[in-house]
Design a protein around this motif. Structure first.
Motif, mmCIF file in Angstrom:
data_model
loop_
_atom_site.group_PDB
_atom_site.id
_atom_site.type_symbol
_atom_site.label_atom_id
_atom_site.label_comp_id
_atom_site.label_asym_id
_atom_site.label_seq_id
_atom_site.Cartn_x
_atom_site.Cartn_y
_atom_site.Cartn_z
ATOM 1 N N ALA A 281 -4.474 -24.210 -44.495
ATOM 2 C CA ALA A 281 -3.197 -24.318 -45.201
ATOM 3 C C ALA A 281 -3.793 -24.464 -46.624
ATOM 4 N N GLY A 282 -3.203 -23.628 -47.479
ATOM 5 C CA GLY A 282 -3.361 -24.066 -49.066
ATOM 6 C C GLY A 282 -4.776 -23.372 -49.397
ATOM 7 N N GLY A 283 -5.399 -22.596 -48.500
ATOM 8 C CA GLY A 283 -6.621 -21.902 -48.925
ATOM 9 C C GLY A 283 -6.648 -20.502 -49.254
ATOM 10 N N ASP A 284 -5.309 -20.055 -49.396
ATOM 11 C CA ASP A 284 -5.423 -18.456 -49.820
ATOM 12 C C ASP A 284 -5.926 -18.226 -51.003
ATOM 13 N N ILE A 285 -5.799 -19.064 -52.081
ATOM 14 C CA ILE A 285 -6.501 -18.689 -53.459
ATOM 15 C C ILE A 285 -7.811 -18.649 -53.294
ATOM 16 N N ALA A 286 -8.551 -19.420 -52.356
ATOM 17 C CA ALA A 286 -10.094 -19.029 -52.364
ATOM 18 C C ALA A 286 -10.502 -17.914 -51.325
ATOM 19 N N ALA A 287 -9.505 -17.497 -50.340
ATOM 20 C CA ALA A 287 -9.692 -16.522 -49.648
ATOM 21 C C ALA A 287 -9.718 -15.246 -50.528
ATOM 22 N N ILE A 288 -8.381 -15.061 -51.157
ATOM 23 C CA ILE A 288 -8.169 -13.900 -52.020
ATOM 24 C C ILE A 288 -9.320 -13.820 -53.171
ATOM 25 N N ASN A 634 -7.374 -24.129 -54.339
ATOM 26 C CA ASN A 634 -6.528 -24.257 -53.338
ATOM 27 C C ASN A 634 -5.033 -24.453 -54.009
ATOM 28 N N ALA A 635 -4.029 -24.451 -53.109
ATOM 29 C CA ALA A 635 -2.849 -24.306 -53.912
ATOM 30 C C ALA A 635 -2.191 -25.951 -53.509
ATOM 31 N N LEU A 636 -3.005 -26.790 -53.372
ATOM 32 C CA LEU A 636 -2.549 -28.075 -53.004
ATOM 33 C C LEU A 636 -2.385 -28.990 -54.219
ATOM 34 N N SER A 637 -1.347 -30.166 -54.158
ATOM 35 C CA SER A 637 -1.207 -30.982 -55.109
ATOM 36 C C SER A 637 -1.894 -32.407 -54.848
ATOM 37 N N PHE A 638 -2.907 -32.425 -53.628
ATOM 38 C CA PHE A 638 -3.403 -33.721 -53.256
ATOM 39 C C PHE A 638 -4.796 -33.355 -52.996
ATOM 40 N N ASP A 639 -5.843 -34.167 -52.598
ATOM 41 C CA ASP A 639 -7.011 -34.040 -52.498
ATOM 42 C C ASP A 639 -7.309 -34.585 -50.757
ATOM 43 N N ASP A 640 -8.211 -33.780 -49.997
ATOM 44 C CA ASP A 640 -8.252 -33.920 -48.629
ATOM 45 C C ASP A 640 -8.970 -35.518 -48.891
ATOM 46 N N ALA A 641 -8.562 -36.404 -47.489
ATOM 47 C CA ALA A 641 -9.156 -37.694 -47.410
ATOM 48 C C ALA A 641 -9.335 -37.972 -45.982
#
Length: 757
Positions: A281-288, A634-641
């Motif tokens: 989820a949110g990873g489409d930018i990298a995939a494309i 990524n398309a997120l407004s937050f970082d993984d934690a």
């Protein structure tokens, strides 16, 4: 790390006997009139009625039954023999009904009378139409126009929508948010920025000529099942289909055509996706970005070997700008970063890119899986980048295909239901109606919700929909919504938005699109616009559920007459009596889109209002299609934690938007409940949970507010690690109002940061 799944496990194919069984269940629960079968035979056909469900186009060469499972459910839902009369309120208070499920509220049946909320008894009471209009008008007259919001769902036809926008602007405001604010506004803003068109570029004939379809975050099996027919045809002629989606959606895995006797008798399945890549989820930018990197590397090899170029250099030189910056970014992007952010292997992405390279004509299809992100506009721009590399916009069999949700959500924007003044021909309105339209932009849904919570919005008129249930920040919204001076809901059935009435609150029951709309000059037709920019007429034939119902257009004009000062140019009664006059106004306002409107409205397949980008005319600031250089992966407004998950909100195949038809999500094997959270087995184990355990989802947005959705059962499901899923609209309680796409303010419902308690 997840790889692509060629044949993921499932609960059976889309379509087939499962679809028919689901329809039989809905028929048994609603007991629609015997005329339901005749109505279904007229659905989505010339001189028939246009489906009240999704906005999928109507083919010129239509099937004997041109409807899908969800379209048929919507029809039977409207034709139910259950009635919610004024007597219902003798046994129920508004406060009591707040504990009811959404499904149970709508199962009370069609609303039959205009109703007014009585605070003393905590009940709605019957009111005459004249009294309702008079009181609504009197309240609106006391308010500043910019403290009122005129919201519209995608249900009303173009005629009612046009007059609704005219009512709001004559009243003095551009506060005209619409349901697209919550789903495809990212398309309207983001796509317009890069190709100069706020809508998709493909038409039906392109589907028949495409060599490949690349899907991103779209689920035709539940949201636009009639799309499966052209996809099945495409597979039979050898076209390839590649899907990027965190969730395995069965409609993109396999399909049994319910209209094919051989398929039904033999269980013959058509495999849909050749490659199914479960991107984070949110990873489409990298995939494309990985797809584009593979294409450019293949082009470099072609140049070195002296063979035919892979990228379309002539198209790029003549029609685009920003390519050199973009290609530089692609070359510098490292595969280990692409793998990390997409959750996919380099091999899987390269295999998918090989399909793209080999296909002469490619259509890029997307839904809310791209638009509902904090960087949703960048998601859309990245898909456009991929298509531009090989000239796959503006030629036969290729293009950009956003699939809209509600049946006329795109069309309402076309005829003026919009908060942005630059989209509206204000001088034309001034000329036609002899008034000065307001010049300031109105409120988006995000700003309107903030205004309601803050107490700045004093009145909301809803032309259809279940707005309170559809928006983020539901806890605070219930209080803010009820604190308004006026709430008006134009509805066919009871829903949760009715249960938090303002100081003055009205439920105004309207006709369904299937029902006869009798006005002074006889039965009236309305029109809608589909996802491919085609306009179709819709004519109801069923007897109205109640003699007290009014059309949406008549309700709009009734409010207008009670609210606005006299203006001889605003001929509300004449327009109510003859909708053809309204279509003449629409044509006069938008002559390029609606030429010969009344004459063409029943053309098979609808008439095309045109799209400049389809002809490679780019109405961007640069005058060309724009390559966008991404500044993130990524398309997120937050970082993984640690302990933080990305929540994807989902719909079951037993619902449409906020309408819950039942509790059977057969594609995911979930029966009898919607109170679940889907997680992969690794995440369940890492979190110390067990399947079936009851947990709460807690918002982890970081603004200090506690938002909780309790009582969810853990279900093991094939999802990327770190991605969890749960149902919309229940999950809206977890979404912060400030969590939205930066450009369009579309709520970011496809990657909500949550923790599990």
């Amino acid at each position: 790390m997840a790889d692509h799944i060629a044949n993921p496990e499932s609960e059976g194919p889309a379509g087939g006997w499962g679809s028919l069984k689901s329809l039989a269940r809905i028929y048994g629960e609603t007991w629609p009139t015997p005329a339901a079968i005749e109505s279904l035979a007229r659905q989505n056909k010339p001189h028939g009625f246009m489906c009240v469900s999704c906005a999928w186009p109507k083919p010129v060469n239509y099937h004997p039954f041109e409807f899908c499972e969800n379209g048929a459910k919507a029809t039977m839902w409207d034709l139910t023999n259950a009635r919610c009369t004024p007597d219902f309120w003798n046994d129920h208070t508004v406060s009591e009904l707040r504990s009811w499920k959404d499904h149970d509220l709508e199962m009370t049946g069609r609303l039959t009378h205009p109703m007014r909320y009585d605070a003393g008894t905590d009940r709605y009471v019957e009111v005459t139409w004249e009294e309702a209009f008079t009181r609504i008008g009197a309240t609106l007259k006391q308010l500043h126009p910019d403290s009122a919001v005129f919201y519209s769902s995608g249900h009303a036809g173009l005629e009612a929508a046009y007059l609704y926008a005219l009512l709001a602007r004559s009243y003095g405001t551009n506060n005209l948010p619409q349901s697209s604010n919550m789903c495809h506004e990212t398309t309207s803003v983001g796509l317009n920025k890069v190709i100069g068109s706020p809508v998709g570029t493909v038409v039906w004939e392109d589907l028949e000529k495409a060599d490949a379809f690349f899907f991103f975050g779209q689920n035709p099996g539940s949201n636009s099942p009639r799309f499966l027919h052209p996809l099945q045809d495409a597979k039979k002629r050898g076209a390839k289909i590649v899907t990027f989606n965190p969730v395995i959606e069965q409609g993109l895995v396999s399909f049994v055509n319910p209209q094919n006797p051989f398929d039904m008798l033999t269980g013959n399945e058509t495999a849909i996706s050749d490659h199914y890549l479960q991107v984070k989820a949110g990873g489409d930018i990298a995939a494309i970005l990985g797809l584009c990197k593979t294409v450019i590397e293949a082009d470099d090899e072609a140049v070195a070997s002296g063979t035919n170029r892979v990228i379309d250099v002539e198209f790029i030189d003549a029609h685009t700008t920003g390519f050199s910056s973009f290609i530089g970014c692609v070359r510098q992007s490292a595969w280990h970063d692409i793998e990390r952010e997409s959750g996919l292997t380099e091999t899987a992405i390269r295999d998918a890119a090989d399909v793209y390279i080999r296909a002469e004509r490619v259509i890029g299809v997307y839904g809310m899986g791209l638009t509902q992100h904090a960087q949703g506009a960048l998601n859309v721009a990245m898909l456009v980048n991929l298509l531009l590399l090989r000239g796959n916009i503006g030629r036969e069999g290729a293009g950009c295909c956003p699939v809209r949700g509600h049946s006329n959500v795109q069309g309402q924007r076309t005829v003026g239901v919009a908060e942005k003044t630059k989209l509206i021909p204000m001088e034309k309105l001034k000329e036609l109606f002899d008034f000065n339209p307001p010049t300031e932009d109105g409120l988006t849904i995000v700003d309107a919700v903030k205004g309601m919570i803050a107490g700045d919005i004093k009145a909301t008129i809803c032309l259809g929909g279940n707005l309170l249930r559809a928006v983020p920040e539901q806890g605070e919204m219930e209080t803010g919504w009820a604190s308004q001076d006026l709430t008006v809901m134009v509805s066919t059935k009871l829903n949760r938005s009715h249960l938090f009435p303002g100081r003055h609150a009205y439920i105004l029951p309207c006709l369904s699109r299937l029902e006869i709309d009798e006005q002074a000059t006889g039965p009236q037709a309305v029109t809608t616009e589909d996802s491919f920019s085609h306009i179709s007429g819709s004519l109801g034939k069923r007897t109205p559920a109640s003699k007290y119902l009014k059309s949406e257009l008549a309700i709009v004009t009734g409010i207008a007459k009670a609210t606005l000062a006299d203006n001889p140019s605003l001929r509300w009664d004449e327009w109510t009596g003859d909708y053809g006059l309204v279509r003449e106004l629409i044509e006069a306002t938008y002559p390029d889109d609606f030429k010969d409107y009344n004459r063409r409205m029943f053309e098979p397949g609808g008439f095309y209002r045109g799209n400049d980008a389809h002809q490679r005319v780019w109405n961007t600031d640069e005058g060309k299609a724009v390559f966008t250089t991404p500044d993130r992966m990524n398309a997120l407004s937050f970082d993984d934690a640690e302990g933080r998950f990305r929540l994807v909100t989902m719909r079951s195949n037993d619902q449409f938007n906020t309408t819950i038809y039942g509790y059977s999500d057969r594609f995911r094997g979930i029966e009898g409940t919607r109170d679940v959270v889907l997680m992969c087995e690794d995440d369940i184990a890492r979190a110390g949970l067990t399947p079936g355990q009851s947990v709460s989802l807690v918002s982890d947005f970081g603004d200090g507010k506690r938002r909780v959705l309790p009582g969810l059962s853990v279900v093991a499901h094939k999802l990327p690690r770190g991605t969890v899923g749960a149902y919309y609209p229940e999950c809206n309680v977890l979404n912060a109002i400030d969590h939205h796409d930066e450009l369009s303010k579309t709520p970011a419902s496809k990657a909500i940061p949550v923790r599990i308690e």
